[in-house]
Each structure stands twice: as structure tokens, then as C-alpha cells.
Scaffold this active site. Sequence first.
Site, PDB file in Angstrom:
ATOM      1  N   ASP A  82      13.391   0.916  79.547  1.00  0.00           N
ATOM      2  CA  ASP A  82      13.992  -0.396  79.751  1.00  0.00           C
ATOM      3  C   ASP A  82      14.440  -1.073  78.476  1.00  0.00           C
ATOM      4  O   ASP A  82      15.154  -2.074  78.524  1.00  0.00           O
ATOM      5  CB  ASP A  82      12.985  -1.311  80.476  1.00  0.00           C
ATOM      6  CG  ASP A  82      12.784  -0.870  81.901  1.00  0.00           C
ATOM      7  OD1 ASP A  82      13.785  -0.513  82.531  1.00  0.00           O
ATOM      8  OD2 ASP A  82      11.639  -0.866  82.376  1.00  0.00           O
ATOM      9  N   HIS A 104       3.981   2.082  77.690  1.00  0.00           N
ATOM     10  CA  HIS A 104       4.101   2.749  78.990  1.00  0.00           C
ATOM     11  C   HIS A 104       2.736   3.298  79.376  1.00  0.00           C
ATOM     12  O   HIS A 104       1.987   3.741  78.517  1.00  0.00           O
ATOM     13  CB  HIS A 104       5.124   3.897  78.893  1.00  0.00           C
ATOM     14  CG  HIS A 104       5.603   4.372  80.223  1.00  0.00           C
ATOM     15  ND1 HIS A 104       4.913   5.304  80.967  1.00  0.00           N
ATOM     16  CD2 HIS A 104       6.700   4.037  80.946  1.00  0.00           C
ATOM     17  CE1 HIS A 104       5.570   5.517  82.087  1.00  0.00           C
ATOM     18  NE2 HIS A 104       6.649   4.766  82.110  1.00  0.00           N
ATOM     19  N   HIS A 111       7.721  -3.473  87.271  1.00  0.00           N
ATOM     20  CA  HIS A 111       8.265  -2.149  87.548  1.00  0.00           C
ATOM     21  C   HIS A 111       9.769  -2.134  87.276  1.00  0.00           C
ATOM     22  O   HIS A 111      10.191  -1.726  86.195  1.00  0.00           O
ATOM     23  CB  HIS A 111       7.908  -1.772  88.991  1.00  0.00           C
ATOM     24  CG  HIS A 111       8.200  -0.365  89.387  1.00  0.00           C
ATOM     25  ND1 HIS A 111       8.534   0.616  88.500  1.00  0.00           N
ATOM     26  CD2 HIS A 111       8.202   0.233  90.614  1.00  0.00           C
ATOM     27  CE1 HIS A 111       8.729   1.752  89.143  1.00  0.00           C
ATOM     28  NE2 HIS A 111       8.538   1.549  90.427  1.00  0.00           N
TER      29      HIS A 111
END
Length: 422
Positions: free
Chosen positions: A357, A301, A262
Amino acid sequence: MPESITITDNRTGQAIEVPIVEGGVNAAEWSKLLPGLWFYDPGFSATAECESAITYIDGEAGVLEYRGYPIEQLAEQASYLEVAYLLLKGELPTPAQLDAFVAEVTGHTFIHENVKRFLEGFHYDAHPMGMLVSEVGALSTFYPDAKDIEDPATRWNHTVRLIAKMPTLAAATHRFCSGRPFVYPDASLSFAENFLSMMWKTSGQPFEADPALVRAVELLFILHADHEQNCSTTTMRVVGSAHADPYSGVAAACAALYGPRHGGANEAVLRMLASIGTLDEVPAFVQSVKEGHGRLQGFGHRVYKNYDPRAKIIRKAAYDVFDVTGKNPLLDIALKLEEVALADDYFISRRLYPNVDFYSGLIYQALGFPVEMFPVLFAIPRTSGWLAHWNEMLDHKTKIARPRQLYTGSPRRDFVPLSGRS
Ligand code: ACO
């Protein structure tokens, strides 16, 4: 005519009509029609746990909106506290409302001196995120009135407190880890600037952050403020559904965010880019991922099957930061990696695109944050999202979260005394 689906129960031959509500099936209605039948959904990938009016994501189209406002517009034009207000209250603040909110938050940035002493009990090499989880949980003992979750004024008071204190706790944690004295909040600075001051200020010297870097932090805070029912927000809701106080809920949400699946992915991206080392090695690395040797970190994702809109914004913003700090040498490897992956059938066919990210770690690193601080940086703004969902859930008067299970263990058996076991 209301939409529905008709299902035939082959056990009885009975046709059952299940109403479709907002594009889904209401599980409570479904269970009434088919008593005793389970919905087996590990990871909740096909289950809507709640109704929410906070954040909208269209993963196919790569769209993210807070309260209907596109993330691109908020990232370009809003401040983080404006966005926090929007998430919590549902509308953008007027100038007077924003001034009042900023004043309220600024007034709550200090932490109790005993929290500082609490920090001193950690081992010298403690992970900042592990420390943050404990610090936020400990705050619950400083504010026993926060348990009165039925009172809207109390809820608001502690919502503001938490948003205000997160940067102070985060910076205090970093200063402890680096053996440097704690820097008190400065009420004359903006939210992001104050955080940078508490992180980097040298005592006896005035602190001046480059406006481009302050804006970059503000932007990263906006992009990370909410993302609907992600793992940590779901944790906040589950803990909140037991009517725990918000400090305990945010501590639990921080614990979920601590997980590498996460909040820890941007750290993994940096390690991956460093291990690739040179541009020439990029094709061989991509080939090794395709052959099953690890994942391309920062790609893919659960919800976005398109370019993550936050990644697009961060990629653009990275250049503004690098103009001030100098280019992060890993950027070229990241750009090449993206180019090679996006042209490769393995990634195209699985609809794997860069997520938030992929580029955020590069900016954080250029701004001078150590990698262990990355999840902490994520937790600061996500606190406003967690609390918006917590408040919404309490307004909806939801039941306690209590899923069922499919039992796969032993059938009933009788206890065997120790002497009878071999
Ligand atoms: N690199 C290579 N292959 C991948 C990647 C990746 N990053 N992500 C998914 N795949 C492949 C899987 O191997 C699988 O292939 P298969 O069908 O041949 O078995 C297919 O794509 C589907 O993958 P799933 O794991 O089923 O996708 P899921 O939705 O469960 O996972 C996740 C999403 C966890 C984000 C995944 O894409 C991943 O591990 N990415 C890398 C880690 C990462 O960047 N995490 C950050 C997420 S954003 C956030 O939390 C803020």
C-alpha cells in the site's frame, strides 16, 4: 522417522507425543491427545486454517508466488486474466485455453439492467465500497442456480461471471457517484482497457487509453489477485464453508476488504503524505511516529518481515505511469520517508518495511482514481483469488467453520424480574 514433539502433561506426568505435519501440529490430533484443552489464538496468528496449493509467501525472505510462479515474473510477463486462470486452475493456460477463458469472461461482463436501477437507490454521497458490497450481494438473487455449489460446471459458470462483472459494477458505481451516465462494456477491449473505458469514456467520443496506463492497471490487478489467507479470503472461506452461494461469499469478502486495516491502508498513506506536506517535515514526522503518535502508514506487515515484493514492483512501475501522467508530487515525500525510516533503528529493529500500500495509492491517484475507489480497485482482481480459495475449499470438502471460545462471562445466575432490579 516422522517428526514429532514430546510434551509432558504436568497435571498427570504423562508424556505425550504430538506428530508434526508440514511444519505444524495437527490440532485434531492434538485435541485427541489432550481432550478438553483449548487452543487460544485470537487473530489466528499461529493457526493454519487450511491446506492450500494456491499462493506461497515467505515473509522472512520477501517471497510471493502464485502456484509456484514468482510474482516478479508474472507481473512482468502475464496478463491479469492469465493469472486469474492460473489461480483458479493451477496451471498457466495454453494459448487456446486463454482465448477461450477471455471469450468466456468477456461474454459475461454485462450486468442485468435491474442492477443499474438498484444502484439508483443509493444516497448521492454513498461510499463506492459500501455500494459494491450491496451490489455483489444483490447479484445472488439474480442467479439462484449459483446455490448448486456441488456442481462443478455451475461453480465455474459463476466464478467466471463474478470475475467478469466486478469491473462493470465498480465502474458503474463510480459513474453513479460522479453523476455520469453508465458506460456499457466493450467486448473489443482487453479486461483492463474495458474497465478504463467504462470508468472514463465520454459518450459520443472514441475511448483510447495510453498503453502504459493500461499495463499499469493490469500490473496492479496481478499484484492484488491473491495473498493467501488474508482477512477477506478467510471471510470468503468462512461464509463458503456454510455452503452459501459465491455472490454472498464475495459480498462478505468485499465487506472485510472495506475495513481500513485491510483494503483501506493505501488511502491512509495518501492522507499521511499530504499531511507531511514537504520534504523538510519528513524527519520530524518519523520522530513523532517513533514517539507513539500514530503509525507510518504503508509500513509493516503481519507476514512480511522484509520488503514486500509487491511494493518493490509498484515502486518501479510508478515511474512508467508518471512518464505519462506527470509525477505525483507526493512521490518525493514517499521516497524520502522510506529512506529515513529504513535507516532508523526503530523500524530496523521491528523489521518494518514498505508494504504493497505504500506506493499503490500514488499510482491510483496519478491514474485519476478518487481515493474512495481504492478498495474497489483492490476488490476487482482479488475476486479471482477469493474464488480460487472458495473452489479449493469446496474440493477439499471442509467442515463448516466454527471456532470455539473461552467464555469469560458471568457464572450461572437466576433471572431477576424488572421490578426487583435497582
Ligand atoms: N509504524 C510504526 N510502528 C509500527 C508500524 C508502523 N506502520 N507497524 C508496526 N509497528 C510497531 C508496533 O507499534 C509494534 O511496536 P512495539 O513492539 O514497540 O509495540 C511492532 O511494530 C509490531 O507491530 P504489530 O502491530 O504487533 O504488528 P502486526 O503484525 O500486528 O501489524 C500491520 C501489522 C497491521 C500491517 C501494522 O504493521 C500496521 O498497522 N501498519 C500500518 C497500516 C498498513 O500499512 N496496513 C496495510 C497492510 S498490507 C494489506 O493489508 C494489503
